[in-house]
Design a protein around this motif. Sequence first.
Motif, PDB file in Angstrom:
ATOM      1  N   LEU A 196     -23.603   1.838  51.521  1.00  0.00           N
ATOM      2  CA  LEU A 196     -24.394   1.847  50.292  1.00  0.00           C
ATOM      3  C   LEU A 196     -24.750   0.448  49.807  1.00  0.00           C
ATOM      4  O   LEU A 196     -25.726   0.284  49.079  1.00  0.00           O
ATOM      5  CB  LEU A 196     -23.643   2.600  49.179  1.00  0.00           C
TER       6      LEU A 196
ATOM      7  N   PRO B 186     -28.960  -2.004  52.387  1.00  0.00           N
ATOM      8  CA  PRO B 186     -30.152  -2.478  51.674  1.00  0.00           C
ATOM      9  C   PRO B 186     -30.273  -3.998  51.642  1.00  0.00           C
ATOM     10  O   PRO B 186     -31.382  -4.537  51.706  1.00  0.00           O
ATOM     11  CB  PRO B 186     -29.977  -1.896  50.259  1.00  0.00           C
TER      12      PRO B 186
ATOM     13  N   ALA C 276     -27.568   5.493  57.550  1.00  0.00           N
ATOM     14  CA  ALA C 276     -27.680   4.838  56.243  1.00  0.00           C
ATOM     15  C   ALA C 276     -28.963   4.010  56.162  1.00  0.00           C
ATOM     16  O   ALA C 276     -29.657   4.021  55.135  1.00  0.00           O
ATOM     17  CB  ALA C 276     -26.460   3.961  55.992  1.00  0.00           C
TER      18      ALA C 276
ATOM     19  N   TRP D 142     -31.952   4.637  53.511  1.00  0.00           N
ATOM     20  CA  TRP D 142     -32.450   3.602  52.608  1.00  0.00           C
ATOM     21  C   TRP D 142     -33.919   3.284  52.828  1.00  0.00           C
ATOM     22  O   TRP D 142     -34.561   2.663  51.975  1.00  0.00           O
ATOM     23  CB  TRP D 142     -31.613   2.329  52.760  1.00  0.00           C
ATOM     24  N   TRP D 143     -34.456   3.681  53.970  1.00  0.00           N
ATOM     25  CA  TRP D 143     -35.831   3.315  54.328  1.00  0.00           C
ATOM     26  C   TRP D 143     -36.851   3.796  53.294  1.00  0.00           C
ATOM     27  O   TRP D 143     -37.828   3.108  53.001  1.00  0.00           O
ATOM     28  CB  TRP D 143     -36.176   3.880  55.703  1.00  0.00           C
TER      29      TRP D 143
ATOM     30  N   LYS E  41     -39.689   8.725  45.184  1.00  0.00           N
ATOM     31  CA  LYS E  41     -38.477   7.908  45.285  1.00  0.00           C
ATOM     32  C   LYS E  41     -37.438   8.326  44.244  1.00  0.00           C
ATOM     33  O   LYS E  41     -36.237   8.356  44.531  1.00  0.00           O
ATOM     34  CB  LYS E  41     -38.830   6.436  45.131  1.00  0.00           C
TER      35      LYS E  41
ATOM     36  N   ASN F 292     -29.984  12.409  46.822  1.00  0.00           N
ATOM     37  CA  ASN F 292     -28.809  11.772  47.423  1.00  0.00           C
ATOM     38  C   ASN F 292     -27.584  11.879  46.524  1.00  0.00           C
ATOM     39  O   ASN F 292     -26.470  12.116  46.995  1.00  0.00           O
ATOM     40  CB  ASN F 292     -29.114  10.299  47.717  1.00  0.00           C
TER      41      ASN F 292
ATOM     42  N   GLN G 201     -21.597   4.852  44.210  1.00  0.00           N
ATOM     43  CA  GLN G 201     -22.881   5.474  44.522  1.00  0.00           C
ATOM     44  C   GLN G 201     -23.743   5.613  43.274  1.00  0.00           C
ATOM     45  O   GLN G 201     -24.939   5.290  43.285  1.00  0.00           O
ATOM     46  CB  GLN G 201     -22.676   6.854  45.157  1.00  0.00           C
TER      47      GLN G 201
ATOM     48  N   PHE H 289     -27.325   3.672  42.866  1.00  0.00           N
ATOM     49  CA  PHE H 289     -28.556   4.457  42.756  1.00  0.00           C
ATOM     50  C   PHE H 289     -29.154   4.369  41.351  1.00  0.00           C
ATOM     51  O   PHE H 289     -30.374   4.476  41.189  1.00  0.00           O
ATOM     52  CB  PHE H 289     -28.299   5.906  43.157  1.00  0.00           C
TER      53      PHE H 289
ATOM     54  N   MET I  61     -31.039   1.260  41.549  1.00  0.00           N
ATOM     55  CA  MET I  61     -32.244   1.498  42.328  1.00  0.00           C
ATOM     56  C   MET I  61     -33.272   2.296  41.526  1.00  0.00           C
ATOM     57  O   MET I  61     -34.481   2.078  41.648  1.00  0.00           O
ATOM     58  CB  MET I  61     -31.881   2.251  43.620  1.00  0.00           C
TER      59      MET I  61
END
Length: 303
Positions: free
Chosen positions: A88, A92, A162, A166-167, A184, A191, A264, A268, A271
């Motif tokens: 995680l 990235p 992973a 993340w892509w 997104k 997730n 996580q 996220f 993100m």
Amino acid sequence: MLGLEYFSFSALFSPLFLAFMLIVTAAYFVVIGPLSERFAGAEPVSLSKKISFVCGMFILYLAQGGPISLLGHMMFTFHMTTMALSYLVAPPLLMMGIPAWLWRAILKVNPFKKLGFFAKPVVAAVVFNGLFSFYHFPAVHDYVMLHFALHRLYYLVLFIAAILMWWTLINPLPEKDRASGLTKIGFIFLNMVLLTPACGLIIFSTKPMYATYSDPNIWAQAMGYCVSGDPSKLLQAFGGPTFFNIMSTKVDQQVGGIVMKFIQEFIFASMLGRVFFQWYKTENKEDDDIAPAEYGEGSLNRA
């Protein structure tokens, strides 16, 4: 500290793995430096990208070869910390550190061309979280921990999964970043939901689930892969993993599940903020582009 003083330098810092990570890091700087002219469209790499890549490699080393990795064999909390850092946090950072022109060259390699299907948002989320959850079934986890080759292979596959997961959120190729802000955001929540059952089962279990952290004999066998010498001597010296654990096995397991879920959620959530910011910038840019066309030259001419 936490019993690390009982182990050798080799057990704590995995010199061979450290050498491998240093070689990969050096190769990165050679490729983006002296060898960059061999790649089509190569451009100078910013300092921020270089720092991102180095940080990603350092975190991955700590999780898979440093003291945290050893602690992960003694306490479930540290095991989940290594999982969070490995899948995680590090991916990235590494992805953002590799320039787009190098990614284009990497993706031309035949094996990587076939991974396109697994990079699709729903597929990538299901595959990564499925592999992660499956690994933490007690029988699967204990079996993998006792078979070194399978252990390394599973971790490698999980790392690739992973990257593919993340892509969608960190697509380093602008021309292929077709996912909208709404897509997104939905992907992030997907997730977060998919990982919840596995963490929930671990957190709310009423008894220790993993023999690796509760059965001294199984623990000694698993430790044999990261500590040289006769594993039976570990039992004679320490009696089992509880010697190093500052919590009961059950509490350690619960804390591990909480740590994984917390990391996580934090990553996220960060993100999510990044996606919202990019989405806001894109919408404002589109509004700015439309305004001159509607009110610009035509209005001036009429005036």
